[in-house]
Design a protein around this motif. Structure first.
Motif, short mmCIF file in Angstrom:
data_model
loop_
_atom_site.label_atom_id
_atom_site.label_comp_id
_atom_site.label_asym_id
_atom_site.label_seq_id
_atom_site.Cartn_x
_atom_site.Cartn_y
_atom_site.Cartn_z
N VAL A 85 0.85 -1.19 0.00
CA VAL A 85 0.00 0.00 0.00
C VAL A 85 0.89 1.24 0.00
O VAL A 85 0.72 2.14 -0.82
CB VAL A 85 -0.96 0.00 1.21
CG1 VAL A 85 -1.71 1.33 1.30
CG2 VAL A 85 -1.94 -1.17 1.12
N ASP A 86 1.86 1.27 0.90
CA ASP A 86 2.75 2.43 1.01
C ASP A 86 3.57 2.63 -0.27
O ASP A 86 3.72 3.76 -0.74
CB ASP A 86 3.70 2.25 2.21
CG ASP A 86 2.93 2.16 3.51
OD1 ASP A 86 2.73 3.21 4.15
OD2 ASP A 86 2.53 1.05 3.88
N ALA A 103 -1.27 5.96 4.01
CA ALA A 103 -1.66 4.59 4.35
C ALA A 103 -1.79 4.45 5.86
O ALA A 103 -0.99 4.99 6.62
CB ALA A 103 -0.63 3.60 3.82
N ARG A 111 -5.32 -2.40 5.30
CA ARG A 111 -4.53 -1.17 5.27
C ARG A 111 -4.88 -0.46 3.98
O ARG A 111 -5.00 -1.09 2.92
CB ARG A 111 -3.04 -1.52 5.31
CG ARG A 111 -2.11 -0.32 5.34
CD ARG A 111 -0.67 -0.76 5.64
NE ARG A 111 0.24 0.37 5.68
CZ ARG A 111 0.35 1.24 6.69
NH1 ARG A 111 -0.40 1.11 7.76
NH2 ARG A 111 1.21 2.24 6.63
N SER A 112 -5.05 0.86 4.04
CA SER A 112 -5.35 1.59 2.82
C SER A 112 -4.95 3.05 2.95
O SER A 112 -4.73 3.56 4.04
CB SER A 112 -6.85 1.49 2.46
OG SER A 112 -7.63 2.20 3.39
N GLY A 113 -4.85 3.70 1.79
CA GLY A 113 -4.59 5.12 1.68
C GLY A 113 -5.17 5.60 0.36
O GLY A 113 -5.61 4.78 -0.46
#
Length: 150
Positions: A85-86, A103, A111-113
Motif C-alpha cells: 500500500v505504502d 496509508a 490497510r489503505s490510503g
C-alpha cells in the motif's frame, strides 16, 4: 442484466495529460488511443479504464456536475500485502498524483490510503485480508493457492 462491470469511464479535461500520468508515470500500457480524444487501459480481461475528453463525454452522456466537492466515485487498486500500500502510494505521488490520505491500518483489518490523479479522481490503494480481497488477488495471479500464515 448480468452482474458485471466492463468500463470505468472518467471524463477528463485533457486526455493527453491524463495518458501521461497513467502510461508514463504509472507505467500502464494503453490498449487503444484516439489522440486527444480517448485512451483505454485494459485493467483485467473484462475491465477497461477509459479516459474520455470531457466535452465529448458531455455531448454524449449529458452535463457534468462541475460543483466543488468530491465526485462520488473512488477507484480501488488492491495489493497482496500491507507494505505494498505504502509503495504504490509513493509511486503514484512520484508520477504526479496528490496524496489525499496516507496509508494506515483500518478497523476492518486491512490497510489503505488514497491519492488523486491529476484530474482529481480518487484512488484507494488497499490491502484487504478478507475473503474477497484474497479472491481478487488470487484471480490477478498475485497469490498462490493458500496465503501463508504470518
Amino acid at each position: 442484466m448480468d452482474q458485471r462491470l466492463n468500463f470505468i469511464t472518467l471524463a477528463v479535461p485533457d486526455p493527453s495529460a491524463s495518458r501521461r500520468f497513467y502510461a508514463e508515470g504509472l507505467g500502464w500500457e494503453p490498449a487503444f488511443e484516439a489522440e486527444g480524444e480517448v485512451v483505454f487501459f485494459r485493467m483485467a480481461p473484462t475491465i477497461v479504464l477509459s479516459l474520455w475528453r470531457a466535452d465529448a463525454f458531455e455531448a454524449e452522456a449529458g452535463r457534468l456536475n462541475r460543483e466543488p466537492g468530491t465526485a462520488p466515485v473512488t477507484l480501488s487498486h488492491n495489493v497482496p500485502t500491507p507494505e505494498e500500500v505504502d509503495s504504490v502510494l509513493a509511486e503514484a505521488v512520484s508520477a504526479g498524483a496528490t496524496l489525499l490520505a496516507a496509508a494506515e491500518d483500518r478497523d476492518w483489518g486491512g490497510r489503505s490510503g488514497y491519492f488523486a490523479d491529476p484530474d482529481g479522481y480518487r484512488w484507494e490503494v488497499a490491502y484487504n485480508p478478507g475473503p474477497i480481497g484474497e479472491q481478487i488477488m488470487r484471480a490477478a495471479g498475485l497469490l498462490g493457492e493458500r496465503r501463508s500464515a504470518g
